[in-house]
Design an enzyme around this catalytic site. Structure first.
Site, PDB file in Angstrom:
ATOM      1  N   THR A 117       7.081  -0.985  -3.062  1.00 45.30           N
ATOM      2  CA  THR A 117       6.534  -0.805  -4.376  1.00 45.30           C
ATOM      3  C   THR A 117       7.089   0.382  -5.138  1.00 45.30           C
ATOM      4  O   THR A 117       7.692   1.245  -4.284  1.00 45.30           O
ATOM      5  CB  THR A 117       4.947  -0.862  -4.533  1.00 45.30           C
ATOM      6  N   CYS A 139     -18.371   0.258   5.810  1.00 42.99           N
ATOM      7  CA  CYS A 139     -17.237   0.629   6.144  1.00 42.99           C
ATOM      8  C   CYS A 139     -16.965   1.727   7.272  1.00 42.99           C
ATOM      9  O   CYS A 139     -16.052   1.764   7.767  1.00 42.99           O
ATOM     10  CB  CYS A 139     -16.458   1.352   4.857  1.00 42.99           C
ATOM     11  N   ARG A 158       4.143  -3.437   1.528  1.00 43.09           N
ATOM     12  CA  ARG A 158       5.476  -3.807   1.059  1.00 43.09           C
ATOM     13  C   ARG A 158       5.955  -2.999  -0.039  1.00 43.09           C
ATOM     14  O   ARG A 158       5.265  -2.114  -0.378  1.00 43.09           O
ATOM     15  CB  ARG A 158       5.027  -5.204   0.038  1.00 43.09           C
ATOM     16  N   CYS A 182     -15.836   6.693   3.540  1.00 38.94           N
ATOM     17  CA  CYS A 182     -16.988   6.330   2.682  1.00 38.94           C
ATOM     18  C   CYS A 182     -17.661   5.085   3.090  1.00 38.94           C
ATOM     19  O   CYS A 182     -16.933   4.397   3.499  1.00 38.94           O
ATOM     20  CB  CYS A 182     -16.639   6.583   1.298  1.00 38.94           C
TER      21      CYS A 182
END
Length: 413
Positions: free
Chosen positions: A244, A98, A242, A395
């Site tokens: 929510t 990552c 989106r 992380c």
């Protein structure tokens, strides 16, 4: 918390320009495109945006986590060649899961200490093209034996050392820091709302390149290119943010019965690529996007891997001589909501400086490319608001954390 790690300071390193494709949901318009071709797209575009002749590039650094095409081994080399870089210029594959995007910038900065003057850094990830894989059938199938094929995208989330998947490591952090399901859902909701507002405000317009069907020619070699899925039209915006609300998020089932993480408060799975040009700050004829001042990378316990940004940021600050209050903005990758909240709790970060345009919960996390996205987004925020220092961090699966310190070259006190 142990602060032992690797720290590097850079005296004259700048990110000249950086761009990315839109982040597009798993199975969407980019799902059939090789990460090599996505990488070529942003490699060509970043050079054009910077007004730099590709023949001026001295080094190509590229990263991608998944073996997402049969020519995956050639990804760094082909990105360089089809981006127009001279044939004599070498290419190197880089991987820190990552934090690969950060590692690309760190290695480019290290190369500038030697003979390299300009490095092209590209990170590209096709999560959609992660294979259904088998590792034990090279010698064929035994009569009546088990035939085992697994989804690489899903299985790669599991770390056999602690015997936990990435979601479970975030649940561990939720228990350690007393984070409730409501708290992590609230952070996910905030991430989406901030991202939607940023999208409406055009916050990412400068960094996103439109992706359409395209052919890449290279004299003397086979053409290659981009063919969007399902006759999709040109793609110019991130697809995942989106509307929510907490009620919708609360209805989702947790991945583990005793945990807090769900599909709604974990990072979205998307495809995308990003690129940056790194060179000497003193060689810039106009203010670069950012100055790269330092990097830090540390190891942490695999079962609490998501806390990695906290010690990495602490090391970065300790060695650079700065304090937490000196940092105007933080971009910390949102692998899971509990993970980023644990980091914020550990460092006592306030939400007004953290992921102010939303994070990977809303935008998505194309593994290798995320680090470059965090840095370019951070750099443009600093310039827009006349802020000086920013830290981008993430992380890393297996138990690591990495952080970069950047400075706004146009800052005026």
């Amino acid at each position: 918390m142990n602060s032992v790690g690797q720290y590097s300071a850079f005296a004259d390193v700048a990110i000249f320009e950086a761009v990315r494709t839109p982040w597009v949901d798993l199975g969407g318009a980019l799902s059939q495109v090789s990460p090599i071709d996505l990488g070529i797209k942003v490699g060509r575009e970043v050079l054009a945006r910077a007004g730099i002749d590709p023949l001026a590039v001295d080094s190509v650094l590229a990263g991608s986590m998944a073996q997402a095409s049969f020519d995956a081994y050639l990804l760094p080399r082909h990105i360089g060649l089809y981006s127009g870089v001279a044939q004599a210029v070498p290419a190197l594959g880089v991987q820190r899961i990552c934090a690969t995007g950060f590692e690309l910038l760190r290695q480019a900065a290290e190369q500038l200490r030697d003979e390299v003057q300009l490095a092209l850094c590209v990170a590209s990830e096709s999560m959609s093209r992660n294979p259904i894989a088998a590792y034990t059938h090279r010698d064929g199938f035994r009569l009546g034996g088990e035939v085992q094929f697994k989804d690489f995208l899903w299985e790669a989330l599991y770390d056999p050392a602690p015997g936990l998947d990435m979601i479970a490591t975030a649940d561990n952090l939720a228990r350690r820091y007393g984070l409730s399901r409501e708290a992590v859902d609230r952070h996910a909701c905030d991430s989406h709302q901030r991202a939607l507002q940023a999208q409406r405000d055009g916050a990412w317009a400068e960094e996103i390149v439109t992706v359409d069907n395209q052919v890449f020619e290279l004299e003397g070699y086979q053409p290659r290119g981009i063919s969007l899925a399902r006759r999709a039209g040109a793609v110019s915006v991130d697809s995942h943010p989106r509307p929510t609300d907490l009620a919708a998020l609360a209805r989702l089932r947790t991945v583990h019965p005793d945990g807090v993480q769900t599909a709604g408060n974990s990072c979205a799975v998307v495809d995308g690529a990003a690129a940056a040009l790194v060179g000497g700050a003193s060689a810039c004829t106009h203010p670069p996007l950012a100055r790269l001042l330092a990097s830090a990378v540390v190891g942490v316990a695999p079962e609490f891997m998501g806390i990695g940004p906290a010690p990495a940021i602490r090391l970065l600050l300790q060695r650079s001589g700065l304090h937490l209050g000196d940092i105007d903005r933080f971009e910390i990758n949102e692998a899971q909501a509990a993970q980023v909240l644990a980091v914020a709790h550990e460092l006592e970060l306030d939400s007004t400086r953290l992921n102010v345009q939303g994070g990977s919960l809303a935008l998505g996390h194309p593994l290798a490319a995320t680090g470059l996205r965090l840095v370019m987004t951070l750099a443009r925020q600093l310039r827009q608001h006349n802020l000086r220092y920013g830290i981008a961090s993430a992380c890393v699966g297996g138990g690591q954390g990495m952080a970069l310190l950047i400075e706004n070259p146009t800052y005026r006190a």
